[in-house]
Motif scaffolding. Sequence first.
Motif, PDB file in Angstrom:
ATOM      1  N   ALA A 188     -45.311  98.342  18.728  1.00 17.14           N
ATOM      2  CA  ALA A 188     -45.338  97.957  20.148  1.00 17.14           C
ATOM      3  C   ALA A 188     -46.707  98.172  20.767  1.00 17.14           C
ATOM      4  O   ALA A 188     -47.060  97.502  21.734  1.00 17.14           O
ATOM      5  N   ALA A 189     -47.502  99.115  20.215  1.00 18.59           N
ATOM      6  CA  ALA A 189     -48.832  99.372  20.768  1.00 18.59           C
ATOM      7  C   ALA A 189     -49.757  98.176  20.627  1.00 18.59           C
ATOM      8  O   ALA A 189     -50.769  98.081  21.332  1.00 18.59           O
ATOM      9  N   LEU A 190     -49.410  97.228  19.747  1.00 21.31           N
ATOM     10  CA  LEU A 190     -50.247  96.040  19.558  1.00 21.31           C
ATOM     11  C   LEU A 190     -50.021  94.995  20.642  1.00 21.31           C
ATOM     12  O   LEU A 190     -50.792  94.036  20.737  1.00 21.31           O
ATOM     13  N   LEU A 191     -48.961  95.155  21.441  1.00 21.08           N
ATOM     14  CA  LEU A 191     -48.626  94.162  22.460  1.00 21.08           C
ATOM     15  C   LEU A 191     -48.917  94.728  23.853  1.00 21.08           C
ATOM     16  O   LEU A 191     -48.411  95.794  24.201  1.00 21.08           O
ATOM     17  N   PRO A 192     -49.705  94.022  24.664  1.00 24.53           N
ATOM     18  CA  PRO A 192     -50.200  94.579  25.930  1.00 24.53           C
ATOM     19  C   PRO A 192     -49.231  94.436  27.087  1.00 24.53           C
ATOM     20  O   PRO A 192     -49.489  93.726  28.047  1.00 24.53           O
ATOM     21  N   THR A 193     -48.084  95.088  27.023  1.00 25.38           N
ATOM     22  CA  THR A 193     -47.163  95.064  28.159  1.00 25.38           C
ATOM     23  C   THR A 193     -47.284  96.379  28.931  1.00 25.38           C
ATOM     24  O   THR A 193     -47.691  97.395  28.364  1.00 25.38           O
ATOM     25  N   PRO A 194     -46.956  96.403  30.208  1.00 26.06           N
ATOM     26  CA  PRO A 194     -47.064  97.633  30.997  1.00 26.06           C
ATOM     27  C   PRO A 194     -46.210  98.751  30.416  1.00 26.06           C
ATOM     28  O   PRO A 194     -44.983  98.650  30.372  1.00 26.06           O
ATOM     29  N   GLY A 195     -46.874  99.824  29.943  1.00 21.71           N
ATOM     30  CA  GLY A 195     -46.148 100.961  29.400  1.00 21.71           C
ATOM     31  C   GLY A 195     -45.285 100.633  28.206  1.00 21.71           C
ATOM     32  O   GLY A 195     -44.364 101.386  27.885  1.00 21.71           O
ATOM     33  N   GLY A 196     -45.564  99.509  27.526  1.00 27.81           N
ATOM     34  CA  GLY A 196     -44.727  99.117  26.401  1.00 27.81           C
ATOM     35  C   GLY A 196     -43.386  98.555  26.802  1.00 27.81           C
ATOM     36  O   GLY A 196     -42.512  98.355  25.953  1.00 27.81           O
TER      37      GLY A 196
END
Length: 315
Positions: free
Chosen positions: A253-261
């Motif tokens: 999930a750290a590879l995807l830039p969403t707010p706070g995951g």
Amino acid sequence: MTAPAGLAAPVGRRHARWQAGVGLVVLLGALYLARRHWPAVESGAVRLAVADQGWLLLGATAALGTWAASALAQQGAVVRRLPGPRLLAAQFAASAANHLLPAGLGAGAVNVRFLMRCGLPAGRSAGALAVKAAAGATARLALLALLAPACPGLLRLPHVPPTAVAVAAGVAVLGAAELATPLWPRCRRALTAVLADIRALHACPARAAALWGGSLAFAALHALVLVAVTRAVALPLAPLQVALLYLAASSAAALLPTPGGLGSLDAALALALTAAGTSGAAVASAVLGYRLLTVWLPLVPGLLVLAVLVRRKAL
């Protein structure tokens, strides 16, 4: 030779557009999956409401510990001694801000402002965040490598259609090609500065211990939160298995830039727990419980702390 100022601004705007676009796609995908599997989500919420309160209390305690671990790691990323109470408050406020902006921008902005208020230059403050992020990623991978042999066969890649793989690879290649050329000189200078900071920190054993100890504790405590929630809702998985699945899901999930995951971590956790043989309702209750303890309950208090720190000019 530095890039012209007129070039840097368009590059930053393109990077922001790519980041916002990917984050939006992930969030829309998560909403679609939640809508499609709404009965399981609803059943999971009901199951969480009658969960074991003792285990949930343990999870809440572990969630509180994550901010102390984050503060310890941040102190370890800076040679100068930081004010402890304000540092801890800043980490609590940063975690709330992190859920409002994509890819850690909220937490990064709060921490940079805090470090600058403590007397560090802007470049050194940004370098400290990069050192902390690198140590956090390394600590998570180290824990993954440590736990994987204890749970053989647990981590299995899901079947993904070749078309989806091709599309994702194409998007990644195009994005890298657009950003790599103009950004590489600046990335190389930033990497050189970060490596210099890491060498300076490791010349001080106390700072190195704080950096790595805090980073390891941060990942382990988040895994413990999920373990406690799975125990509370009677999820049929061993604690070591849950911890390993959390570390793998959070790394992805750290590879995807969403707010706070948000969206990316939820989907990754749900996919990992489901692939391990857990029912949809149990998975939904575990993910909802983890998010309740780490995001939704601390969000308003964190924003209040953020407002107080701004008011007192600590940020």
